[in-house]
Design an enzyme around this catalytic site. Structure first.
Site, short mmCIF file in Angstrom:
data_model
loop_
_atom_site.label_atom_id
_atom_site.label_comp_id
_atom_site.label_asym_id
_atom_site.label_seq_id
_atom_site.Cartn_x
_atom_site.Cartn_y
_atom_site.Cartn_z
N ASP A 293 6.15 5.03 -5.08
CA ASP A 293 4.96 4.91 -4.24
C ASP A 293 3.75 5.30 -5.07
O ASP A 293 3.81 6.25 -5.86
CB ASP A 293 5.06 5.85 -3.03
CG ASP A 293 6.08 5.38 -2.00
OD1 ASP A 293 6.39 4.18 -1.97
OD2 ASP A 293 6.56 6.22 -1.21
N ASP B 6 6.10 -1.20 1.36
CA ASP B 6 5.90 -0.48 2.62
C ASP B 6 4.93 -1.24 3.54
O ASP B 6 5.16 -1.33 4.75
CB ASP B 6 5.36 0.93 2.36
CG ASP B 6 6.33 1.80 1.59
OD1 ASP B 6 7.55 1.53 1.63
OD2 ASP B 6 5.86 2.74 0.93
#
Length: 156
Positions: free
Chosen positions: A117, A136
């Site tokens: 991330d 995501d």
């Protein structure tokens, strides 16, 4: 089904290319953070071993493989669902985005042991402590599209 697979392919490709560029080419994994358009958009390296917001992070191979299996099961279920109920085009694109995002995170778990991330967005004096990635965004947008877009009407 072609629409689903094309959307999944392009989503997966975009996710993996952005991760390669940001994590490896810009070397975010070593640098830790890069201010892009502060405070709105920043790159902040975060290795997510769990699901969203680090939930169920166990830092174990068992957890990692359970999450990989779960993502693959969900992807397969979505393929079956859209094949059976045939949503409209936007729903098919959403299904592909969800599948492509899930597979992007599966690839991360296999390669790195965790999901990479790196996107961090803050606004209006509120500091966001969480990071996310293209996968995501695609999973979230795809799920919303599947919920909101009705199936095609079947003839009698």
């Amino acid at each position: 089904m072609r629409t689903v697979f094309l959307a999944a392919f392009w989503t997966l490709l975009l996710d993996q290319v952005t991760k390669i560029l940001v994590v490896h080419v810009l070397d975010l994994r070593t640098r830790g953070e890069i201010d892009v358009l502060p405070p709105v958009l920043n790159f902040r390296m975060a290795w997510n071993e769990g699901i969203n917001f680090g939930l169920f992070a166990g830092n174990s191979d068992v957890t990692r493989w359970i999450l990989i299996a779960l993502a693959l099961l969900i992807s397969g279920t979505v393929v079956y669902w859209v094949w059976r109920d045939r949503p409209r085009r936007l729903g098919l694109i959403g299904a592909g985005m969800l599948i492509g995002g899930a597979l992007g995170n599966v690839i991360d778990r296999i390669l790195y042991g965790a999901v990479a991330d790196f996107l961090n967005m803050s606004c209006c004096g509120i500091e966001n402590p969480f990071a996310f990635n293209v996968a995501d965004i695609a999973i979230f947008a795809g799920a919303i599209a599947l919920v909101l877009v009705p199936a095609e009407k079947k003839g009698r």
